[in-house]
Design an enzyme around this catalytic site. Structure first.
Site, PDB file in Angstrom:
ATOM      1  N   SER A  53       0.858  -1.327  -0.080  1.00  0.00           N
ATOM      2  CA  SER A  53       0.103   0.209  -0.035  1.00  0.00           C
ATOM      3  C   SER A  53       0.883   1.589  -0.050  1.00  0.00           C
ATOM      4  O   SER A  53       1.823   1.301   1.021  1.00  0.00           O
ATOM      5  CB  SER A  53      -0.452   0.229   1.578  1.00  0.00           C
ATOM      6  OG  SER A  53      -1.236   1.116   1.795  1.00  0.00           O
ATOM      7  N   LYS A  54       0.200   2.608  -0.755  1.00  0.00           N
ATOM      8  CA  LYS A  54       1.112   3.194  -0.428  1.00  0.00           C
ATOM      9  C   LYS A  54       0.335   4.565   0.288  1.00  0.00           C
ATOM     10  O   LYS A  54       0.387   5.379   1.090  1.00  0.00           O
ATOM     11  CB  LYS A  54       0.898   3.994  -2.445  1.00  0.00           C
ATOM     12  CG  LYS A  54       1.596   3.694  -3.268  1.00  0.00           C
ATOM     13  CD  LYS A  54       1.976   4.728  -4.117  1.00  0.00           C
ATOM     14  CE  LYS A  54       3.230   4.212  -5.352  1.00  0.00           C
ATOM     15  NZ  LYS A  54       4.558   4.075  -4.746  1.00  0.00           N
TER      16      LYS A  54
END
Ligand code: GLU
Length: 476
Positions: free
Chosen positions: A251-252
């Site tokens: 995830s960013k």
């Protein structure tokens, strides 16, 4: 010559755990080999400029104990280490590429490029530049350059292939036809990542490029640039991706992966470094706990895996709890301080209760809740086992005797508590579970928990008496 490595983040305002792992591996490699570790800020994308981002990044690295030998604020003959301060160098090299016909000016409008892209996608082709401006003669290009905006593109060979070796991935061959005529200089006068990265790695004498796998597709372009500029390329090692548990790319979203958030939430730098070191690197044994000194000794690029590594927040938390358990009472009392400010404890009370709760928390930020739980008088327990102990024939006598003993005390200490328990035990022949459990239930409402002597010292005589008296009302 000593190895030279670099961590080259684009400052986004916070450090991603994936970035930290890259920094860590570079750091370990440099420290092991007596090499130099550079921090280089790749800030040539002006659209992504975030004020204060560089300082934050430097601060996070510092907190993690990953110290660089050269970089912002630590200049040497190879700096400056911020790309936006090195623009003339990129211009010089771009000019050289133009003069040697290894690059060309492209005057295509963004509308044309957009339309080209849509058509290619509609035809199911990989989008890329079609080479329209390759055929503009140098003289014509010079004239146009005075009037029109342009970018400078890499002139990729039209046929043939390029082969190279990655330390982790082995030999790779890519056909030139698959490589786009990459933009090297943008119309705003800033280089793209590709040009700046290669120019800097060369001039900073980087010997090993250790970076994330997402940059592997760019490597053929970079190697072509080294060739065109007449330079020897460094060695390359592309680290496996970090993945979510469903094996998608990690995830960013900042909340899940920002190093500063982990630190603010009470993860220890040692635990985070240890956990990240194992995400992609295999020590070759079952051992999971490594100090930084041990990591420096044992790390090797040859033991870095090719396949992606799952970032498991639950495992990280577990590892963090193990690190917390290892802390000396003095150390944990000191580092937990900012987390328990709102509990408003005296330093004496802090010194009593923090080490007692050390095994009950997974992150330092769990500590205030644990303390608050103890500060709150318990409700009457309602599980059967607890009720059986409370309703045991000896419990009233136990509580009354304990309350009476408390009346003779000015303050409660852990030692006094143990003496009092012994006294009550002897005098009234109450022992074992029937002695300890009702007292624990009266003070905390729970069957299990931290050391009772410490809890008593923490609560002190008045509060203990109050809770015992309240517990007397629980008895049927
Ligand atoms: N600036 C790139 C990044 O943000 C660096 C890639 C490299 O290390 O070459 O990750």
């Amino acid at each position: 010559m000593i190895p030279v490595v670099r961590f080259a983040p684009s400052p986004t305002g916070w450090l991603h755990v994936g970035g930290l792992r890259t920094a860590l591996y570079n750091y370990l490699f440099a420290r092991q080999s007596g090499g130099k570790f550079i921090l280089r800020i790749e800030d040539t994308d002006k659209t992504r400029y975030v004020p204060g981002a560089v300082d934050k990044l430097i601060e996070s690295l510092k907190q993690m104990g990953i110290n660089y030998d050269a970089g912002p604020g630590k200049n040497d003959d190879f700096g400056p280490y911020i790309q936006s301060e090195r623009l003339p160098l990129y211009h010089k090299e771009a000019q050289r590429l133009l003069e040697n016909a290894k690059a060309y000016r492209c005057f295509c409008s963004s509308e044309r490029l957009e339309a080209l892209r849509s058509q290619q996608i509609a035809r199911g082709e990989a989008p890329g530049y079609d080479g329209k401006c390759r055929s503009i003669s140098p003289a014509e290009s010079n004239t146009l350059a005075d009037k029109e905006p342009f970018v400078i593109r890499l002139k990729t060979p039209l046929s043939g292939e390029i082969s190279f070796k990655d330390i982790i991935r082995g030999n790779i061959t890519v056909e030139y036809s698959k490589i786009d005529d990459q933009v090297l200089m943008k119309s705003d006068g800033y280089p793209t990542y590709h040009l700046a990265n290669v120019v800097d790695d060369h001039y900073m004498e980087v010997s090993h490029v250790i970076r994330g796998e997402e940059w592997l597709p760019s490597l053929p372009k970079h190697l072509l640039l080294y060739q065109y500029l007449g330079w020897n390329p460094p060695l390359f090692a592309h680290l496996p991706l970090l993945l979510n548990s469903d094996r998608s790319k990690l995830s960013k979203r900042q909340g899940d992966v920002a190093v500063e958030d982990y630190l603010l939430n009470g993860y220890l730098p040692e635990a985070l470094n240890n956990y990240l070191a194992l995400l992609g690197w295999n020590p070759g044994t079952d051992e999971e706990f490594f100090s930084m000194a041990q990591l420096i000794e044992l790390f090797s690029l040859e033991r870095v895996n090719k396949s992606g590594a799952v970032f498991d927040p639950v495992k990280l938390k577990w590892m963090n709890s193990r690190y917390i358990q290892q802390l000396s009472p003095e150390k944990i009392t000191k580092i937990v301080e900012p987390f328990i400010k709102n509990c408003q404890l005296t330093s004496e009370k802090t010194a009593i209760i923090v080490p007692a709760l050390q095994n009950n928390i997974q992150t330092l930020s769990d500590m205030p809740d644990e303390i608050k739980k103890l500060q709150t008088a318990p409700q009457k327990p309602n599980d059967d086992e607890a009720l059986t102990l409370i309703n045991a024939g000896s419990t009233r006598l136990l509580f009354e005797a304990f309350i009476q003993e408390c009346e003779n005390l000015q303050i409660m200490t852990a030692l006094k508590f143990k003496e009092t328990m012994k006294l009550v035990q002897k005098r009234h022949s109450i022992k074992g579970k029937l002695l300890w459990m009702p007292i624990r239930l009266a003070l905390t409402g729970e069957m299990h928990g931290p050391d009772l002597a410490s809890i008593s010292a923490f609560l002190d005589v008045k509060e203990i008496t109050k809770r015992m008296k309240a517990a007397l009302l629980w008895l049927s």
